[in-house]
Design an enzyme around this catalytic site. Structure first.
Site: not given
Length: 311
Positions: A229-231
């Site tokens: 994801g956005d991690e």
């Protein structure tokens, strides 16, 4: 260039002969083959060349002063760097079965008699070049498969699996050498609105730009990984103290808050977006003495900052 973009190397042939005229003649014959030719005038030069190059084939003269072809082949077979290259002995002597057997025992795969028959030489060389290319292509395919299994397909950063491996190895080194290691967990703020408003193409372009920006801030010995994801997460080895790690964390946060200009295929003008990052720092050994403890600490601090609205 990523590993998956690599192509097999151009094959090289080593020609070993103490007579310059023979080297010239062999060079002219092999010019018809799609390969590079390296020449050596004696055994020592041949051994040195094998340390500097990987050869698809070695064409080795038997009768040479100081060190003959049998001695050279024996020494090559004893070297882990050089023993993989097949050897064809090129000789006007030793045509009897006993001497041929001795040649095979020291690593020769074939013989070519002098004077050299061009058709026989090129036919044999072609077989070994094709074998080398097949093996090299297999190695490239295997490397590409390993790369794909351990890297994020969008950003080409290490994925969660490779991140876990590097973190475990980094902690083991830090423990062994009594050094500090820093782990930074990074969650991108305001990413979803960009993705929802402009589409997945913009979201993917933003993630690539974020990855490039983070990668550019770290040393070659550090790791920046995309966990999903956005991690993201960063592993910093050989950190002198917490203050240095905290300073880098602040710099990374400030850098992520700077606008991103995205070039998209479906938009005539670059798209400018602004996001941010919530970053949680954990230090080995004071914040955790294992990879699980360090991850839990960094993750908890990251989410505490995110939920508090601190960026």
């Amino acid at each position: 260039m990523t590993t998956s973009d690599a192509s097999p190397p151009r094959p090289k042939i080593l020609v070993v002969d103490d007579t310059p005229a023979n080297l010239v003649a062999m060079r002219r014959l092999l010019a018809k083959m799609d390969c590079d030719v390296v020449e050596a005038g004696d055994g020592n030069a041949a051994l040195s060349a094998c340390l500097d190059h990987e050869f698809a084939l070695i064409l080795l003269d038997v009768q040479m002063p100081e060190m003959d072809g049998f001695e050279v082949a024996t020494l090559l077979a004893e070297s882990s760097e050089c023993k993989r290259a097949p050897i064809i002995f090129v000789t006007a002597a030793y045509k009897d079965d006993l001497n041929r057997l001795n040649g095979y025992e020291v690593g020769a795969v074939d013989y070519i008699a002098k004077p050299i028959n061009e058709f026989i030489l090129l036919s044999k060389v072609k077989v070994f070049l094709e074998l080398y290319r097949s093996r090299a292509a297999l190695k490239v395919a295997e490397a590409a498969a390993r790369h794909q299994a351990t890297h994020d397909p969008l950003t080409d950063l290490p994925n969660r699996m490779l991140f876990a491996d590097r973190l475990g190895n980094g902690i083991a080194r830090a423990r062994r050498e009594s050094r500090r290691l820093a782990l930074i967990y990074i969650d991108i703020d305001r990413f979803k609105p960009v993705n929802d408003r402009y589409g997945h193409g913009a979201g993917d372009a933003l993630l690539k730009a974020i990855a490039a920006r983070l990668r550019g801030m770290l040393r070659a010995s550090d790791t920046i990984a995309r966990l999903g994801g956005d991690e993201f997460a960063a592993i910093l080895e050989n950190v002198e103290n917490r203050a240095d790690a905290e300073a880098l964390t602040v710099l990374m946060r400030d850098t992520l808050s700077q606008p991103f200009r995205l070039t998209l295929a479906d938009r005539p003008q670059p798209l400018e977006v602004q996001v941010g990052g919530s970053l949680g720092l954990a230090m080995f050994p004071e914040d955790g003495n294992s990879d699980e403890a360090l991850i839990a600490c960094a993750d908890a601090r990251m989410y505490a900052l995110k939920h508090a609205g601190t960026r």
